[in-house]
Design a protein around this motif. Structure first.
Motif, mmCIF file in Angstrom:
data_model
loop_
_atom_site.group_PDB
_atom_site.id
_atom_site.type_symbol
_atom_site.label_atom_id
_atom_site.label_comp_id
_atom_site.label_asym_id
_atom_site.label_seq_id
_atom_site.Cartn_x
_atom_site.Cartn_y
_atom_site.Cartn_z
ATOM 1 N N LEU A 108 -10.614 3.601 -1.267
ATOM 2 C CA LEU A 108 -9.510 4.089 -2.086
ATOM 3 C C LEU A 108 -8.155 3.631 -1.537
ATOM 4 C CD1 LEU A 108 -10.829 7.707 -2.680
ATOM 5 C CD2 LEU A 108 -10.563 5.946 -4.444
ATOM 6 N N ALA A 109 -7.980 3.770 -0.223
ATOM 7 C CA ALA A 109 -6.705 3.394 0.387
ATOM 8 C C ALA A 109 -6.437 1.898 0.258
ATOM 9 C CB ALA A 109 -6.688 3.813 1.853
ATOM 10 N N LEU A 110 -7.448 1.084 0.527
ATOM 11 C CA LEU A 110 -7.259 -0.367 0.469
ATOM 12 C C LEU A 110 -7.091 -0.852 -0.964
ATOM 13 C CD1 LEU A 110 -8.045 -0.183 3.478
ATOM 14 C CD2 LEU A 110 -9.314 -2.320 3.164
ATOM 15 N N ARG A 111 -7.864 -0.278 -1.891
ATOM 16 C CA ARG A 111 -7.715 -0.704 -3.287
ATOM 17 C C ARG A 111 -6.324 -0.338 -3.810
ATOM 18 N NH1 ARG A 111 -13.554 -0.672 -4.780
ATOM 19 N NH2 ARG A 111 -13.848 -2.741 -5.710
ATOM 20 N N ALA A 112 -5.831 0.832 -3.424
ATOM 21 C CA ALA A 112 -4.482 1.215 -3.833
ATOM 22 C C ALA A 112 -3.459 0.227 -3.285
ATOM 23 C CB ALA A 112 -4.174 2.629 -3.354
ATOM 24 N N ASP A 113 -3.601 -0.119 -2.006
ATOM 25 C CA ASP A 113 -2.661 -1.058 -1.393
ATOM 26 C C ASP A 113 -2.696 -2.414 -2.079
ATOM 27 O OD1 ASP A 113 -0.885 -1.812 1.043
ATOM 28 O OD2 ASP A 113 -2.430 -3.370 0.972
ATOM 29 N N HIS A 114 -3.881 -2.866 -2.485
ATOM 30 C CA HIS A 114 -4.005 -4.179 -3.114
ATOM 31 C C HIS A 114 -3.757 -4.138 -4.617
ATOM 32 C CE1 HIS A 114 -5.304 -6.777 0.231
ATOM 33 N NE2 HIS A 114 -5.783 -5.647 0.740
ATOM 34 N N THR A 115 -3.356 -2.960 -5.127
ATOM 35 C CA THR A 115 -2.985 -2.847 -6.538
ATOM 36 C C THR A 115 -1.484 -2.677 -6.699
ATOM 37 O OG1 THR A 115 -5.136 -1.854 -7.067
ATOM 38 C CG2 THR A 115 -3.363 -1.538 -8.671
ATOM 39 N N ASN A 116 -0.913 -1.713 -5.980
ATOM 40 C CA ASN A 116 0.535 -1.498 -6.124
ATOM 41 C C ASN A 116 1.234 -1.305 -4.785
ATOM 42 O OD1 ASN A 116 -0.426 1.038 -5.461
ATOM 43 N ND2 ASN A 116 0.838 2.146 -6.939
ATOM 44 N N GLY A 117 0.614 -1.815 -3.727
ATOM 45 C CA GLY A 117 1.204 -1.688 -2.398
ATOM 46 C C GLY A 117 1.565 -3.026 -1.800
ATOM 47 N N SER A 118 1.282 -3.177 -0.505
ATOM 48 C CA SER A 118 1.676 -4.396 0.205
ATOM 49 C C SER A 118 0.754 -5.572 -0.086
ATOM 50 C CB SER A 118 1.662 -4.133 1.714
ATOM 51 O OG SER A 118 0.322 -3.985 2.188
ATOM 52 N N HIS A 119 -0.432 -5.322 -0.638
ATOM 53 C CA HIS A 119 -1.451 -6.351 -0.874
ATOM 54 C C HIS A 119 -1.874 -7.029 0.435
ATOM 55 C CE1 HIS A 119 0.105 -5.780 -4.922
ATOM 56 N NE2 HIS A 119 -0.969 -6.394 -5.395
ATOM 57 N N ALA A 120 -1.795 -6.266 1.535
ATOM 58 C CA ALA A 120 -2.062 -6.887 2.836
ATOM 59 C C ALA A 120 -2.997 -6.081 3.720
ATOM 60 C CB ALA A 120 -0.743 -7.115 3.576
ATOM 61 N N LEU A 121 -3.232 -4.801 3.413
ATOM 62 C CA LEU A 121 -4.028 -3.946 4.289
ATOM 63 C C LEU A 121 -5.468 -4.441 4.365
ATOM 64 C CD1 LEU A 121 -3.926 -1.338 5.994
ATOM 65 C CD2 LEU A 121 -4.609 -0.081 3.933
ATOM 66 N N THR A 122 -6.015 -4.505 5.577
ATOM 67 C CA THR A 122 -7.381 -4.976 5.783
ATOM 68 C C THR A 122 -8.236 -3.866 6.391
ATOM 69 O OG1 THR A 122 -7.086 -5.764 8.061
ATOM 70 C CG2 THR A 122 -6.454 -7.272 6.265
ATOM 71 N N ARG A 123 -9.549 -4.078 6.364
ATOM 72 C CA ARG A 123 -10.463 -3.117 6.979
ATOM 73 C C ARG A 123 -10.214 -2.972 8.466
ATOM 74 N NH1 ARG A 123 -16.133 -4.851 3.920
ATOM 75 N NH2 ARG A 123 -15.815 -3.521 2.086
ATOM 76 N N ASP A 124 -9.797 -4.047 9.093
ATOM 77 C CA ASP A 124 -9.557 -4.004 10.536
ATOM 78 C C ASP A 124 -8.359 -3.137 10.890
ATOM 79 O OD1 ASP A 124 -11.706 -5.664 11.031
ATOM 80 O OD2 ASP A 124 -10.504 -7.491 11.002
ATOM 81 N N GLU A 125 -7.515 -2.817 9.906
ATOM 82 C CA GLU A 125 -6.329 -2.002 10.155
ATOM 83 C C GLU A 125 -6.521 -0.542 9.743
ATOM 84 O OE1 GLU A 125 -2.629 -4.937 9.324
ATOM 85 O OE2 GLU A 125 -4.054 -4.777 7.672
ATOM 86 N N TYR A 126 -7.619 -0.245 9.068
ATOM 87 C CA TYR A 126 -7.829 1.117 8.581
ATOM 88 C C TYR A 126 -8.312 1.997 9.729
ATOM 89 C CZ TYR A 126 -9.121 5.041 5.692
ATOM 90 O OH TYR A 126 -9.194 6.294 5.152
ATOM 91 N N ARG A 127 -7.800 3.236 9.792
ATOM 92 C CA ARG A 127 -8.151 4.148 10.876
ATOM 93 C C ARG A 127 -9.120 5.224 10.384
ATOM 94 N NH1 ARG A 127 -5.369 3.974 15.645
ATOM 95 N NH2 ARG A 127 -3.720 2.396 15.713
ATOM 96 N N PHE A 128 -10.289 5.248 11.007
ATOM 97 C CA PHE A 128 -11.283 6.267 10.697
ATOM 98 C C PHE A 128 -11.098 7.469 11.613
ATOM 99 C CE2 PHE A 128 -13.131 2.277 9.239
ATOM 100 C CZ PHE A 128 -13.567 2.634 7.969
ATOM 101 N N HIS A 129 -11.750 8.575 11.242
ATOM 102 C CA HIS A 129 -11.563 9.830 11.966
ATOM 103 C C HIS A 129 -12.897 10.346 12.502
ATOM 104 C CE1 HIS A 129 -7.339 10.457 10.686
ATOM 105 N NE2 HIS A 129 -7.733 9.723 9.670
ATOM 106 N N GLY A 130 -12.865 10.866 13.722
ATOM 107 C CA GLY A 130 -14.055 11.412 14.336
ATOM 108 C C GLY A 130 -14.231 12.895 14.093
ATOM 109 N N ASP A 131 -13.347 13.508 13.328
ATOM 110 C CA ASP A 131 -13.443 14.930 13.027
ATOM 111 C C ASP A 131 -13.429 15.148 11.524
ATOM 112 O OD1 ASP A 131 -10.521 14.138 13.295
ATOM 113 O OD2 ASP A 131 -10.316 16.141 12.414
ATOM 114 N N ALA A 132 -14.070 16.222 11.090
ATOM 115 C CA ALA A 132 -14.211 16.485 9.657
ATOM 116 C C ALA A 132 -12.861 16.729 8.983
ATOM 117 C CB ALA A 132 -15.138 17.681 9.446
ATOM 118 N N ALA A 133 -12.010 17.537 9.599
ATOM 119 C CA ALA A 133 -10.726 17.855 8.978
ATOM 120 C C ALA A 133 -9.880 16.594 8.790
ATOM 121 C CB ALA A 133 -9.976 18.883 9.822
ATOM 122 N N GLY A 134 -9.850 15.732 9.796
ATOM 123 C CA GLY A 134 -9.089 14.493 9.681
ATOM 124 C C GLY A 134 -9.655 13.583 8.610
ATOM 125 N N ALA A 135 -10.985 13.545 8.490
ATOM 126 C CA ALA A 135 -11.620 12.692 7.490
ATOM 127 C C ALA A 135 -11.359 13.204 6.075
ATOM 128 C CB ALA A 135 -13.117 12.620 7.756
#
Length: 206
Positions: A108-135
């Motif tokens: 969702l985050a990357l598709r949004a960025d590549h639709t009306n955002g920077s068109h530059a965000l990659t999977r290598d830059e996305y931050r995942f979360h090790g806790d449920a609340a953060g996720a």
């Protein structure tokens, strides 16, 4: 800008699926499907990372390295999502709630960025979360960003091939309306999987 009439039912479906999944994960109640509220407790970190079978793919500490049959951890920061270079393992590994939720949020985050955002965000830059609340918060953020992208699309955009330039799917080759439909089905089927895993975790034998 008015919402194109043919986008309205897809947007309503998206909103319903997001709310139902968020409620199912965070509680305190979720709509049973017939308008009845069912009590549901918030997802714990143990549940979020629970591996119900051996050799699951999950979200892991980068310092621990990838799991079985995975060759890399996608993402930035201390946590990464199990993955492998193409071709992926066959049969596909069973994935945890953490993996499935991280996959949805990243998409969702990357598709949004590549639709009306920077068109530059990659999977290598996305931050995942090790806790449920953060996720769960990351999912809400990704869903909000994608919804904003949908509201920025007029009728012509829905027919435009490559309106979303998301590089990890068929977006550059398909009209945007088809991508909107695809995202909805991803949300619906992975949301159902997450709900089922919550049921299995609750019913497991200790």
């Amino acid at each position: 800008m008015p919402t194109p009439p043919r986008l309205i039912p897809l947007l309503q479906q998206f909103d319903f699926a997001c709310k139902r999944l968020t409620d199912r994960m965070a509680g305190p109640v979720v709509d049973s499907g017939n308008g009845t509220d069912v009590e549901v407790g918030p997802m714990t970190d143990d549940e979020y990372l629970w591996e119900p079978v051996p050799d699951c793919w999950s979200i892991r500490r980068r310092s621990d390295g990838p799991g079985a049959r995975a060759t890399l951890l996608v993402g930035a920061g201390d946590w990464g999502r199990d993955s492998a270079a193409n071709p992926h393992p066959v049969p596909p590994p069973f994935t945890t709630i953490a993996w499935r939720l991280g996959h949805l949020s990243e998409m969702l985050a990357l598709r949004a960025d590549h639709t009306n955002g920077s068109h530059a965000l990659t999977r290598d830059e996305y931050r995942f979360h090790g806790d449920a609340a953060g996720a769960i918060a990351a999912f809400d953020s990704g869903a909000t960003a994608w919804r904003a992208a949908l509201l920025g699309a007029d009728d012509a955009a829905l027919d435009t091939v490559g309106y979303s330039a998301y590089p990890y799917g068929s977006d550059p080759d398909n009209p945007f309306a088809e991508i909107v439909w695809w995202v909805n089905q991803e949300l619906l089927h992975h949301g159902a999987e997450i709900a089922l895993l919550r049921d299995l975790y609750r019913a497991r034998r200790h």
